[in-house]
Design an enzyme around this catalytic site. Structure first.
Site, PDB file in Angstrom:
ATOM      1  NE  ARG A  23      33.910  -6.562  14.033  1.00 35.68           N
ATOM      2  CZ  ARG A  23      33.750  -5.298  13.153  1.00 35.68           C
ATOM      3  NH1 ARG A  23      33.641  -4.250  13.839  1.00 35.68           N
ATOM      4  NH2 ARG A  23      33.783  -5.360  12.001  1.00 35.68           N
ATOM      5  CD  GLU A  28      23.195   0.722   2.206  1.00 33.45           C
ATOM      6  OE1 GLU A  28      23.023   0.422   1.264  1.00 33.45           O
ATOM      7  OE2 GLU A  28      23.968   1.355   2.800  1.00 33.45           O
ATOM      8  CD  GLN A  46       1.664   2.257   8.768  1.00 34.29           C
ATOM      9  OE1 GLN A  46       0.986   3.208   8.485  1.00 34.29           O
ATOM     10  NE2 GLN A  46       1.028   1.245   9.157  1.00 34.29           N
ATOM     11  CG  ASN A  48       3.121  -1.946   9.656  1.00 32.41           C
ATOM     12  OD1 ASN A  48       2.862  -1.005  10.384  1.00 32.41           O
ATOM     13  ND2 ASN A  48       2.780  -1.923   8.512  1.00 32.41           N
ATOM     14  NE  ARG A  58       0.780 -12.448  11.856  1.00 28.31           N
ATOM     15  CZ  ARG A  58       0.034 -11.695  13.008  1.00 28.31           C
ATOM     16  NH1 ARG A  58      -0.867 -11.026  12.891  1.00 28.31           N
ATOM     17  NH2 ARG A  58       0.514 -12.113  14.369  1.00 28.31           N
ATOM     18  CG  HIS A  61      -4.025  -9.410   5.077  1.00 25.24           C
ATOM     19  ND1 HIS A  61      -3.413  -9.447   6.093  1.00 25.24           N
ATOM     20  CD2 HIS A  61      -5.125  -9.983   5.276  1.00 25.24           C
ATOM     21  CE1 HIS A  61      -3.846 -10.218   7.142  1.00 25.24           C
ATOM     22  NE2 HIS A  61      -5.018 -10.556   6.538  1.00 25.24           N
ATOM     23  CE  LYS A  71       1.007  -5.002   2.644  1.00 24.29           C
ATOM     24  NZ  LYS A  71       0.215  -5.995   3.307  1.00 24.29           N
ATOM     25  CG  HIS A 118       1.955  -9.765   1.833  1.00 26.16           C
ATOM     26  ND1 HIS A 118       1.943  -9.247   3.044  1.00 26.16           N
ATOM     27  CD2 HIS A 118       3.148 -10.420   1.465  1.00 26.16           C
ATOM     28  CE1 HIS A 118       2.941  -9.977   3.607  1.00 26.16           C
ATOM     29  NE2 HIS A 118       3.877 -10.532   2.632  1.00 26.16           N
ATOM     30  CE1 TYR A 131       2.812  -4.854   7.042  1.00 26.10           C
ATOM     31  CE2 TYR A 131       3.776  -6.421   8.353  1.00 26.10           C
ATOM     32  CZ  TYR A 131       2.693  -5.793   8.035  1.00 26.10           C
ATOM     33  OH  TYR A 131       1.646  -5.823   8.799  1.00 26.10           O
ATOM     34  CG  ASP A 169      -6.446 -13.171   7.937  1.00 22.78           C
ATOM     35  OD1 ASP A 169      -6.915 -12.140   7.442  1.00 22.78           O
ATOM     36  OD2 ASP A 169      -5.305 -13.422   8.307  1.00 22.78           O
TER      37      ASP A 169
END
Length: 186
Positions: A23, A28, A46, A48, A58, A61, A71, A118, A131, A169
């Site tokens: 299938r 998890e 949170q 994102n 990106r 940061h 994170k 990151h 994240y 950036d």
């Protein structure tokens, strides 16, 4: 889940146990109990998600104190090169980085503790990146170092002339010109 230690203490790669059959597959993606048992106590508040095309970079940061973030990141579609750079003043690994390829096929996750910058580069045609953060986003605490800083020695696996960066950036300082707000503690 298996936790793979990296050359920087606290930065780990998580490889989930994947159950496959005719299938498809199941795994998890996060268990607070298992994460705290094998990695450490973190209260994620949170989630994102971003979608980007090939060549998008990106980062790098972070959020300044008192709004620092840890994170837990993963790529659910496509492939990215994900990077964590140690920016903790006094750390024996200051300025060093860990890079890991996260893909929809390997299902790896990457844990980036507080005190790290990151960023990621999209290696596939498109990528969907998710994240978890243990602190809410605070625009006034936004910080960054240049993703194109050659002194970091990061091989982004894409030609930098093809890199697509946000205007924000392109304005981050190089590591040598950066005054870190983070302090290393054992």
């Amino acid at each position: 889940m298996e936790v793979v230690k990296t050359e920087i203490d606290g930065v780990v790669i998580i490889e989930p146990r994947i159950f496959k059959d005719a299938r498809g597959y199941f795994f998890e993606s996060f268990s607070k109990r298992e994460f705290e048992d094998k990695v450490g106590k973190v209260d994620f508040v949170q989630d994102n998600e971003s979608m980007s095309s090939y060549g998008v970079m990106r980062g790098l940061h972070f959020q300044c104190p008192p709004f620092t973030q840890a994170k837990l990141v993963r790529c659910v579609k496509g492939a990215v090169l994900d990077v964590a750079v140690d920016i903790r003043n006094g750390s024996p690994t200051y300025g060093k980085h860990v890079a890991v390829e996260l893909t929809e096929d390997n299902h790896r996750q990457f844990f980036i503790p507080k005190g790290f910058a990151h960023g990621f580069a999209v290696l596939s045609e498109t990528a969907v990146f998710q994240y978890k953060c243990d602190e809410f986003y605070h625009p006034e605490a936004d910080g960054g170092i240049s993703i194109l800083d050659d002194s970091l020695g990061i091989d982004w696996c894409i030609p930098t002339e093809h890199a697509i960066l946000s205007e924000k950036d392109t304005k981050h300082a190089l590591l040598k010109d950066f005054d870190t707000p983070f302090v290393y503690s054992k």
